[in-house]
Design an enzyme around this catalytic site. Structure first.
Site, PDB file in Angstrom:
ATOM      1  N   HIS A   1      31.579  47.899  35.259  1.00 56.84           N
ATOM      2  CA  HIS A   1      32.466  48.602  36.185  1.00 56.84           C
ATOM      3  C   HIS A   1      33.580  47.704  36.696  1.00 56.84           C
ATOM      4  CE1 HIS A   1      30.705  46.564  39.719  1.00 56.84           C
ATOM      5  NE2 HIS A   1      29.538  46.731  39.117  1.00 56.84           N
ATOM      6  N   ASP A   2      34.760  48.284  36.848  1.00 59.17           N
ATOM      7  CA  ASP A   2      35.938  47.624  37.428  1.00 59.17           C
ATOM      8  C   ASP A   2      36.464  46.467  36.579  1.00 59.17           C
ATOM      9  OD1 ASP A   2      36.041  49.111  40.084  1.00 59.17           O
ATOM     10  OD2 ASP A   2      34.028  48.249  40.194  1.00 59.17           O
TER      11      ASP A   2
ATOM     12  N   GLY B   1      30.416  43.284  36.117  1.00 62.62           N
ATOM     13  CA  GLY B   1      31.392  44.020  36.903  1.00 62.62           C
ATOM     14  C   GLY B   1      32.545  43.157  37.380  1.00 62.62           C
TER      15      GLY B   1
END
Length: 261
Positions: free
Chosen positions: A120-121, A138
Protein backbone atom coordinates in the site's frame (compact mmCIF):
# COMPACT_ATOMS: atom_id res chain seq x y z
CA UNK A 1 -13.74 -6.25 -26.80
CA UNK A 2 -13.37 -9.95 -26.00
CA UNK A 3 -14.88 -11.10 -22.72
CA UNK A 4 -15.06 -14.77 -21.81
CA UNK A 5 -18.55 -15.85 -20.66
CA UNK A 6 -17.17 -17.03 -17.31
CA UNK A 7 -15.75 -13.60 -16.46
CA UNK A 8 -17.57 -11.43 -13.90
CA UNK A 9 -17.63 -7.65 -14.43
CA UNK A 10 -19.09 -5.05 -12.11
CA UNK A 11 -21.51 -2.69 -13.79
CA UNK A 12 -19.44 0.34 -12.77
CA UNK A 13 -16.25 -0.91 -14.44
CA UNK A 14 -15.10 1.10 -17.47
CA UNK A 15 -13.58 -1.10 -20.15
CA UNK A 16 -12.07 0.01 -23.46
CA UNK A 17 -13.31 -1.52 -26.69
CA UNK A 18 -10.26 -3.69 -27.44
CA UNK A 19 -9.70 -5.14 -23.96
CA UNK A 20 -9.40 -8.93 -23.64
CA UNK A 21 -10.75 -10.59 -20.49
CA UNK A 22 -10.12 -14.31 -20.23
CA UNK A 23 -11.80 -17.15 -18.36
CA UNK A 24 -12.75 -16.79 -14.71
CA UNK A 25 -11.54 -13.21 -14.31
CA UNK A 26 -13.23 -10.81 -11.90
CA UNK A 27 -13.32 -7.05 -12.50
CA UNK A 28 -14.72 -5.15 -9.53
CA UNK A 29 -16.32 -1.76 -8.93
CA UNK A 30 -14.73 1.47 -10.19
CA UNK A 31 -12.08 -0.35 -12.21
CA UNK A 32 -10.78 1.21 -15.44
CA UNK A 33 -9.18 -1.04 -18.07
CA UNK A 34 -7.61 1.08 -20.81
CA UNK A 35 -7.05 0.20 -24.44
CA UNK A 36 -5.26 -3.04 -25.16
CA UNK A 37 -5.31 -4.39 -21.60
CA UNK A 38 -5.30 -8.20 -21.43
CA UNK A 39 -6.37 -10.27 -18.43
CA UNK A 40 -5.21 -13.77 -19.39
CA UNK A 41 -7.35 -15.84 -17.01
CA UNK A 42 -8.23 -16.14 -13.30
CA UNK A 43 -7.20 -12.51 -12.71
CA UNK A 44 -8.84 -10.44 -9.97
CA UNK A 45 -8.87 -6.66 -10.33
CA UNK A 46 -10.64 -6.05 -7.06
CA UNK A 47 -11.78 -2.43 -7.11
CA UNK A 48 -10.88 1.27 -7.46
CA UNK A 49 -8.02 0.55 -9.84
CA UNK A 50 -6.86 2.11 -13.13
CA UNK A 51 -4.93 -0.23 -15.43
CA UNK A 52 -3.04 1.59 -18.18
CA UNK A 53 -3.10 0.79 -21.88
CA UNK A 54 -1.29 -2.29 -23.12
CA UNK A 55 -0.81 -3.83 -19.69
CA UNK A 56 -0.96 -7.65 -19.58
CA UNK A 57 -1.88 -9.48 -16.37
CA UNK A 58 -1.31 -13.21 -16.02
CA UNK A 59 -3.31 -15.84 -14.08
CA UNK A 60 -3.94 -15.67 -10.35
CA UNK A 61 -2.71 -12.11 -9.93
CA UNK A 62 -4.74 -10.02 -7.47
CA UNK A 63 -4.55 -6.36 -8.43
CA UNK A 64 -6.10 -3.54 -6.40
CA UNK A 65 -6.62 -5.60 -3.28
CA UNK A 66 -7.34 -4.03 0.11
CA UNK A 67 -4.26 -2.60 1.85
CA UNK A 68 -2.73 -4.98 4.37
CA UNK A 69 -2.95 -2.44 7.19
CA UNK A 70 -4.69 -2.83 10.53
CA UNK A 71 -5.98 0.74 10.35
CA UNK A 72 -7.85 0.24 7.09
CA UNK A 73 -11.61 0.34 7.64
CA UNK A 74 -12.94 0.22 4.10
CA UNK A 75 -12.28 3.83 3.08
CA UNK A 76 -12.07 4.81 -0.59
CA UNK A 77 -8.45 4.36 -1.73
CA UNK A 78 -6.93 3.64 -5.15
CA UNK A 79 -4.31 1.92 -7.25
CA UNK A 80 -3.03 3.53 -10.46
CA UNK A 81 -1.02 1.50 -12.97
CA UNK A 82 0.66 3.02 -16.03
CA UNK A 83 0.97 1.67 -19.56
CA UNK A 84 2.63 -1.42 -21.05
CA UNK A 85 3.29 -3.28 -17.83
CA UNK A 86 3.75 -7.05 -17.76
CA UNK A 87 2.40 -8.54 -14.54
CA UNK A 88 3.06 -12.23 -14.17
CA UNK A 89 1.36 -14.99 -12.16
CA UNK A 90 0.43 -14.53 -8.50
CA UNK A 91 1.48 -10.88 -8.25
CA UNK A 92 -0.32 -8.79 -5.64
CA UNK A 93 -0.71 -5.01 -5.79
CA UNK A 94 -2.52 -3.28 -2.90
CA UNK A 95 -4.39 0.01 -2.93
CA UNK A 96 -3.30 2.93 -0.75
CA UNK A 97 -4.41 3.86 2.77
CA UNK A 98 -6.02 6.94 4.31
CA UNK A 99 -3.06 7.03 6.70
CA UNK A 100 -0.73 7.33 3.68
CA UNK A 101 -1.28 9.04 0.35
CA UNK A 102 -4.50 7.17 -0.37
CA UNK A 103 -3.09 5.79 -3.63
CA UNK A 104 -0.53 3.25 -4.76
CA UNK A 105 1.19 4.35 -7.98
CA UNK A 106 2.90 2.05 -10.48
CA UNK A 107 4.58 3.54 -13.55
CA UNK A 108 4.97 2.22 -17.08
CA UNK A 109 6.96 -0.40 -18.99
CA UNK A 110 7.67 -2.47 -15.90
CA UNK A 111 8.11 -6.23 -15.53
CA UNK A 112 6.75 -7.86 -12.39
CA UNK A 113 7.78 -11.51 -12.31
CA UNK A 114 5.88 -14.28 -10.54
CA UNK A 115 4.79 -13.46 -7.01
CA UNK A 116 6.02 -9.86 -6.87
CA UNK A 117 4.25 -7.74 -4.26
CA UNK A 118 3.64 -3.97 -4.25
CA UNK A 119 2.35 -2.84 -0.87
CA UNK A 120 0.00 0.00 0.00
CA UNK A 121 1.00 3.60 -0.78
CA UNK A 122 4.08 2.51 -2.75
CA UNK A 123 5.42 4.49 -5.68
CA UNK A 124 7.12 2.49 -8.45
CA UNK A 125 8.76 4.29 -11.37
CA UNK A 126 9.17 3.29 -15.03
CA UNK A 127 11.21 0.46 -16.59
CA UNK A 128 11.50 -1.35 -13.26
CA UNK A 129 12.07 -5.10 -13.00
CA UNK A 130 10.89 -6.92 -9.88
CA UNK A 131 12.08 -10.52 -10.08
CA UNK A 132 10.22 -13.50 -8.62
CA UNK A 133 8.73 -12.84 -5.18
CA UNK A 134 10.41 -9.46 -4.73
CA UNK A 135 8.46 -7.50 -2.14
CA UNK A 136 7.83 -3.84 -1.39
CA UNK A 137 6.59 -2.94 2.06
CA UNK A 138 4.07 -0.14 2.46
CA UNK A 139 5.09 3.40 1.45
CA UNK A 140 8.26 2.20 -0.36
CA UNK A 141 9.54 4.36 -3.24
CA UNK A 142 11.35 2.77 -6.19
CA UNK A 143 12.87 4.96 -8.90
CA UNK A 144 13.07 4.42 -12.65
CA UNK A 145 15.16 1.59 -14.13
CA UNK A 146 15.61 -0.25 -10.84
CA UNK A 147 16.23 -4.01 -10.77
CA UNK A 148 15.05 -5.85 -7.65
CA UNK A 149 16.35 -9.41 -7.43
CA UNK A 150 14.30 -12.46 -6.57
CA UNK A 151 13.03 -12.79 -3.00
CA UNK A 152 14.45 -9.42 -1.95
CA UNK A 153 12.35 -7.26 0.34
CA UNK A 154 12.33 -3.47 0.69
CA UNK A 155 11.35 -2.31 4.19
CA UNK A 156 8.25 -0.15 4.55
CA UNK A 157 9.06 3.53 3.93
CA UNK A 158 12.28 2.46 2.19
CA UNK A 159 13.67 4.19 -0.91
CA UNK A 160 15.58 2.71 -3.82
CA UNK A 161 16.96 5.41 -6.12
CA UNK A 162 16.72 5.24 -9.88
CA UNK A 163 19.15 3.02 -11.76
CA UNK A 164 19.97 0.94 -8.66
CA UNK A 165 20.23 -2.85 -8.49
CA UNK A 166 19.32 -4.94 -5.45
CA UNK A 167 20.53 -8.52 -5.25
CA UNK A 168 18.38 -11.57 -4.69
CA UNK A 169 17.41 -12.43 -1.11
CA UNK A 170 18.51 -8.98 0.08
CA UNK A 171 16.82 -7.53 3.14
CA UNK A 172 16.75 -3.82 2.27
CA UNK A 173 16.30 -2.02 5.57
CA UNK A 174 18.19 1.13 4.49
CA UNK A 175 17.75 3.52 1.56
CA UNK A 176 19.75 2.59 -1.56
CA UNK A 177 21.31 5.52 -3.44
CA UNK A 178 20.57 6.10 -7.14
CA UNK A 179 22.78 3.88 -9.35
CA UNK A 180 23.86 1.90 -6.28
CA UNK A 181 24.44 -1.85 -6.08
CA UNK A 182 23.18 -3.37 -2.82
CA UNK A 183 22.95 -6.96 -1.67
CA UNK A 184 23.19 -9.16 1.40
CA UNK A 185 21.21 -9.71 4.57
CA UNK A 186 20.95 -7.06 5.74
CA UNK A 187 21.73 -5.34 2.46
CA UNK A 188 24.88 -3.21 2.25
CA UNK A 189 26.11 -0.97 -0.53
CA UNK A 190 28.72 -2.63 -2.74
CA UNK A 191 29.47 0.11 -5.25
CA UNK A 192 27.65 1.41 -8.30
CA UNK A 193 25.44 -0.50 -10.71
CA UNK A 194 28.10 -0.60 -13.40
CA UNK A 195 26.25 -3.10 -15.56
CA UNK A 196 23.19 -0.88 -15.66
CA UNK A 197 25.28 2.19 -16.41
CA UNK A 198 27.10 0.41 -19.25
CA UNK A 199 23.80 -0.72 -20.72
CA UNK A 200 22.64 2.87 -20.61
CA UNK A 201 25.62 3.80 -22.79
CA UNK A 202 28.14 5.20 -20.33
CA UNK A 203 31.73 5.10 -21.58
CA UNK A 204 34.93 4.33 -19.67
CA UNK A 205 35.78 7.95 -18.91
CA UNK A 206 32.29 8.63 -17.54
CA UNK A 207 32.41 5.50 -15.40
CA UNK A 208 35.85 6.43 -14.03
CA UNK A 209 34.58 9.81 -12.86
CA UNK A 210 31.45 8.30 -11.34
CA UNK A 211 33.54 5.75 -9.47
CA UNK A 212 35.93 8.46 -8.30
CA UNK A 213 33.01 10.47 -6.95
CA UNK A 214 31.62 7.36 -5.25
CA UNK A 215 34.98 6.72 -3.54
CA UNK A 216 35.28 10.34 -2.46
CA UNK A 217 31.78 10.22 -1.01
CA UNK A 218 31.94 6.92 0.85
CA UNK A 219 35.68 6.30 1.38
CA UNK A 220 37.18 9.79 1.62
CA UNK A 221 38.65 11.50 4.66
CA UNK A 222 36.59 13.38 7.21
CA UNK A 223 32.99 13.14 8.33
CA UNK A 224 30.30 12.03 5.92
CA UNK A 225 28.44 15.35 6.01
CA UNK A 226 31.59 17.18 4.98
CA UNK A 227 32.30 14.71 2.17
CA UNK A 228 28.82 15.28 0.77
CA UNK A 229 29.52 18.99 0.41
CA UNK A 230 32.92 18.45 -1.18
CA UNK A 231 31.57 15.91 -3.67
CA UNK A 232 28.68 18.21 -4.58
CA UNK A 233 31.17 20.94 -5.40
CA UNK A 234 33.80 18.82 -7.15
CA UNK A 235 31.39 16.87 -9.34
CA UNK A 236 28.72 19.48 -9.99
CA UNK A 237 28.90 18.70 -13.71
CA UNK A 238 27.84 15.07 -13.21
CA UNK A 239 24.03 14.90 -12.98
CA UNK A 240 24.12 11.34 -11.63
CA UNK A 241 26.32 12.36 -8.71
CA UNK A 242 24.19 15.41 -8.03
CA UNK A 243 21.16 13.11 -8.00
CA UNK A 244 22.87 10.91 -5.40
CA UNK A 245 23.71 13.98 -3.32
CA UNK A 246 20.12 15.23 -3.54
CA UNK A 247 18.80 11.77 -2.59
CA UNK A 248 21.02 11.74 0.53
CA UNK A 249 20.20 15.30 1.51
CA UNK A 250 16.48 14.77 1.03
CA UNK A 251 16.54 11.93 3.52
CA UNK A 252 13.72 9.56 4.32
CA UNK A 253 12.24 7.58 7.16
CA UNK A 254 14.89 4.87 6.81
CA UNK A 255 18.64 5.26 7.36
CA UNK A 256 21.02 5.24 4.39
CA UNK A 257 22.43 1.99 3.04
CA UNK A 258 26.23 2.29 3.36
CA UNK A 259 29.22 0.20 2.29
CA UNK A 260 30.38 -2.49 4.69
CA UNK A 261 31.17 -6.14 5.13
Amino acid sequence: MTIHPTAILDASARIAQDVEIGPWCTVGPNVVLAAGVRLISHVVVQQDTDVGAGTIIHPFAVIGGDPQHNGYKGESVRLEIGINNLIREHCTFNRGTPQGTGVTVVGSNNLFMTGAHVGHDCVVGDNVVMANNATLGGHAHVGDRVFLGGLCAVHQNGRVGQGAIVGGLAAVTRDVIPYGSAWGNHARLHGLNLIGLKRKGYGKDQLRRLLAAYRDLFEGAGEFAGRIGRVAEAYADLPEIMEIVAFIREGGKRPLCLPGE
